[in-house]
Write an enzyme that holds these catalytic residues in place. Structure first.
Site, mmCIF file in Angstrom:
data_model
loop_
_atom_site.group_PDB
_atom_site.id
_atom_site.type_symbol
_atom_site.label_atom_id
_atom_site.label_comp_id
_atom_site.label_asym_id
_atom_site.label_seq_id
_atom_site.Cartn_x
_atom_site.Cartn_y
_atom_site.Cartn_z
ATOM 1 N N ASP A 175 -5.440 -6.197 -7.040
ATOM 2 C CA ASP A 175 -5.714 -4.819 -6.582
ATOM 3 C C ASP A 175 -4.560 -4.425 -5.656
ATOM 4 O O ASP A 175 -4.726 -4.347 -4.440
ATOM 5 C CB ASP A 175 -7.062 -4.800 -5.850
ATOM 6 C CG ASP A 175 -7.415 -3.407 -5.361
ATOM 7 O OD1 ASP A 175 -6.792 -2.436 -5.835
ATOM 8 O OD2 ASP A 175 -8.298 -3.288 -4.493
ATOM 9 N N SER A 176 -3.401 -4.193 -6.244
ATOM 10 C CA SER A 176 -2.192 -3.986 -5.440
ATOM 11 C C SER A 176 -1.996 -2.508 -5.105
ATOM 12 O O SER A 176 -2.637 -1.631 -5.679
ATOM 13 C CB SER A 176 -0.982 -4.467 -6.223
ATOM 14 O OG SER A 176 -0.812 -3.661 -7.371
ATOM 15 N N THR A 177 -1.051 -2.268 -4.201
ATOM 16 C CA THR A 177 -0.583 -0.892 -3.972
ATOM 17 C C THR A 177 0.401 -0.537 -5.082
ATOM 18 O O THR A 177 0.682 -1.339 -5.966
ATOM 19 C CB THR A 177 0.169 -0.791 -2.632
ATOM 20 O OG1 THR A 177 1.180 -1.783 -2.644
ATOM 21 C CG2 THR A 177 -0.736 -1.010 -1.462
ATOM 22 N N ASP A 178 0.937 0.663 -4.984
ATOM 23 C CA ASP A 178 1.952 1.064 -5.963
ATOM 24 C C ASP A 178 3.235 0.280 -5.705
ATOM 25 O O ASP A 178 3.538 -0.080 -4.568
ATOM 26 C CB ASP A 178 2.243 2.567 -5.816
ATOM 27 C CG ASP A 178 1.000 3.389 -6.069
ATOM 28 O OD1 ASP A 178 0.477 3.313 -7.174
ATOM 29 O OD2 ASP A 178 0.547 4.070 -5.128
ATOM 30 N N ASP A 215 -9.603 -2.785 1.352
ATOM 31 C CA ASP A 215 -10.649 -1.788 1.642
ATOM 32 C C ASP A 215 -12.037 -2.316 1.301
ATOM 33 O O ASP A 215 -13.035 -1.792 1.764
ATOM 34 C CB ASP A 215 -10.370 -0.464 0.923
ATOM 35 C CG ASP A 215 -10.158 -0.655 -0.567
ATOM 36 O OD1 ASP A 215 -11.076 -1.143 -1.241
ATOM 37 O OD2 ASP A 215 -9.065 -0.335 -1.065
ATOM 38 N N GLU A 248 -5.494 -10.613 1.563
ATOM 39 C CA GLU A 248 -4.972 -9.298 1.959
ATOM 40 C C GLU A 248 -3.909 -9.527 3.034
ATOM 41 O O GLU A 248 -4.175 -10.165 4.050
ATOM 42 C CB GLU A 248 -6.120 -8.431 2.493
ATOM 43 C CG GLU A 248 -5.715 -7.164 3.206
ATOM 44 C CD GLU A 248 -4.928 -6.180 2.343
ATOM 45 O OE1 GLU A 248 -5.423 -5.760 1.290
ATOM 46 O OE2 GLU A 248 -3.785 -5.855 2.735
ATOM 47 N N ASP A 251 0.064 -13.333 2.686
ATOM 48 C CA ASP A 251 0.802 -12.786 1.551
ATOM 49 C C ASP A 251 0.242 -13.402 0.260
ATOM 50 O O ASP A 251 0.207 -14.626 0.109
ATOM 51 C CB ASP A 251 2.277 -13.160 1.748
ATOM 52 C CG ASP A 251 3.173 -12.592 0.663
ATOM 53 O OD1 ASP A 251 2.641 -12.089 -0.342
ATOM 54 O OD2 ASP A 251 4.397 -12.666 0.834
ATOM 55 N N GLY A 252 -0.205 -12.550 -0.649
ATOM 56 C CA GLY A 252 -0.793 -13.022 -1.907
ATOM 57 C C GLY A 252 0.164 -13.900 -2.705
ATOM 58 O O GLY A 252 -0.247 -14.814 -3.422
ATOM 59 N N PRO A 286 7.036 -1.423 0.365
ATOM 60 C CA PRO A 286 6.805 -2.854 0.576
ATOM 61 C C PRO A 286 6.232 -3.572 -0.639
ATOM 62 O O PRO A 286 6.415 -4.781 -0.771
ATOM 63 C CB PRO A 286 5.820 -2.893 1.750
ATOM 64 C CG PRO A 286 5.238 -1.544 1.839
ATOM 65 C CD PRO A 286 6.250 -0.588 1.272
HETATM 66 N N1 SPD Z 1 -1.623 5.132 -6.767
HETATM 67 C C1 SPD Z 1 -2.746 4.406 -6.349
HETATM 68 C C2 SPD Z 1 -2.767 2.972 -6.737
HETATM 69 C C3 SPD Z 1 -3.781 2.284 -5.929
HETATM 70 C C4 SPD Z 1 -4.090 0.939 -6.339
HETATM 71 N N2 SPD Z 1 -4.911 0.232 -5.399
HETATM 72 C C5 SPD Z 1 -6.018 0.918 -4.908
HETATM 73 C C6 SPD Z 1 -6.792 0.140 -3.908
HETATM 74 C C7 SPD Z 1 -8.230 0.419 -3.972
HETATM 75 N N3 SPD Z 1 -9.000 -0.697 -3.618
#
Ligand code: SPD
Length: 441
Positions: A298-301, A228, A248, A279-280, A305
């Site tokens: 700065d990962s997702t939960d 983002d 990313e 892929d990081g 995936p």
């Molecule tokens: N549950 C939300 C966790 C989000 C972590 N990454 C957020 C990305 C913002 N750049």
């Protein structure tokens, strides 16, 4: 008619899963179905539940239309309840069958309120059903469309406009942007909130400035995820920074953010930023040693995936890529909401960086589950997150860039932890390393 109302109960099979998991489409179809049948709409409430499923109701002067969808079964169950002579629920039925792409349907019509069993009495009250004569006073209706992120026991709901501003299934995840009333445009991945226009600054300032302001001379920075652009924007405020590599995996996240979240994505075209669509995990595996002063994950939960991102081999590679005094910072989930992962991941960091070189700090982010969010600060050398902060420099930096959450006092106090968090951090849990590894945003 020999009854007060007509009630059509319908089962729609083999629907298009995308259509019946799209709250905007379902709401618009139900509204149109009511209007085509000649009904007057009073109120509309629809909820999407991540990752799958919608519940909704259209309240009409002549009763209601309601729906619940199970996209994972391609199934929708629908109730069309109308009263009065003029409304034909079967017109709604035909429209919805078409809109949801239902291949098979079954239905039954019930007569509700058989006149044979009822006696009309005269009530001494104005005719409250006489909306027709007051129609000009009801030119519009209330729309309540809700996005809900939840687990089995806890949910967070945000009301939004009902229009999905961006929706695309990438090879990795469903990328969506909705327009919420309280937090502005909101990026979701697989139904989980990643960032919102209104509170993004908290996360992005804290994940970026805590490491960069405690490092004496951060020049080369690696961001894993961050599509983002929020982390890149904050990193590029630092004059010492020469180059930022951002890795990313999902280009769709970058495209969506550039298009609809321009304030967050504002520096994604900066010449100091090199974006790698990759892929990081692979990137750090192949990265030379001693390359970066700071690595920010700065990962997702860690569900779906991204589940395997929280894996020892990945962090071993990050450690290798760091210079001898380098710092790794990761988003490490909510100690309150993601307790198991939180405990596991700190065990992993300590194994790699040494138990005295791993610190946890917190920030308060309203749109993340529980509101309490954690970050890990892992130091390869001797840099200490609090003792090495140059207070004067940090304070000038905050003023110059008009930061809205971070300040040197917050920096220091964010490492002061509640007892229950200290307790979690003192527990040793073996990390589950069996999952595939992937990183995004
Ligand atoms: N549950 C939300 C966790 C989000 C972590 N990454 C957020 C990305 C913002 N750049």
């Amino acid at each position: 008619m020999e009854a007060l109302g007509r009630h059509v109960i319908a089962e729609f099979y083999n629907c298009s899963p995308d259509k019946i998991n799209n709250v905007s489409h379902v709401e618009k179809s139900m509204v149109k179905a009511a209007q085509l049948a000649g009904a007057t709409i009073i109120n509309v409430t629809f909820h999407h539940f991540s990752p799958f499923g919608i519940s909704g109701v259209v309240v009409i002067e002549q009763s209601h239309l309601s729906i619940h969808t199970w996209p994972e079964y391609q199934f929708a169950s629908i109730d069309l309840f109308t009263c009065g002579e003029t409304i034909n629920p079967w017109i709604s039925f035909d429209h919805l069958k078409e809109e949801f792409g239902a291949e098979h349907v079954s239905s039954i019509e019930l007569q509700r309120g058989q006149l044979h069993h009822l006696n009309r009495i005269s009530l001494d009250a104005p005719n409250v059903r006489d909306y027709a004569s007051k129609k000009s006073k009801h030119p519009t209706y209330n729309r309540n469309i809700w996005f809900t992120e939840r687990n089995e026991d806890v949910a967070l709901s945000l009301r939004h406009s009902g229009d999905i501003l961006f929706s695309k299934k990438s090879p990795y995840q469903q990328v969506e942007i909705i327009d919420t009333y309280a937090y502005g445009k909101t990026l979701t991945l697989d139904g989980m909130i990643m960032t919102t226009e209104k509170d993004e600054y908290i996360y992005h300032e804290m994940i970026s400035h805590v490491p960069l302001l405690s490092h004496p001379n951060p020049k080369n920075i690696l961001i894993i995820g961050g599509g983002d652009g929020g982390v890149a924007r904050e990193i590029l405020r630092h004059e010492s920074v020469n180059q930022v590599d951002m890795v990313e995996i999902d280009e769709v996240v970058i495209d969506a953010s550039k298009k609809l979240l321009p304030k967050i994505a504002s520096t994604l075209d900066d010449p100091k930023l090199k974006i790698h669509i990759q892929d990081g995990i692979e990137f750090v595996k192949n990265c030379s040693k001693d390359k970066y002063d700071v690595v920010i994950v700065d990962s997702t939960d860690p569900v779906g995936p991204a589940e395997g991102l929280f894996k020892t081999s990945f962090y071993n590679d990050v450690y290798r890529c760091l210079r001898s005094d380098g710092i790794m910072v990761t988003q490490s989930e909510s100690p309150e909401f993601n307790t198991r992962v939180f405990k596991e991941i700190y065990g992993c960091y300590r194994e790699i960086f040494g138990k005295n070189n791993v610190y946890c700090y917190l920030a308060f982010i309203p749109t993340y589950p529980s509101g309490m969010w954690s970050f890990s600060y892992c130091s390869k050398g001797t840099i200490h997150p609090v003792n090495d902060l140059d207070l004067k420099y940090a304070n000038d930096f905050v003023i110059k860039h008009k930061l809205r959450y971070y300040n040197p006092e917050i920096h220091n106090s964010s490492f002061v932890l509640p007892n229950f968090v200290k307790e979690l951090l003192s527990q040793k849990i073996p990390i589950n390393n069996s999952k595939k590894v992937i990183a995004s945003c």
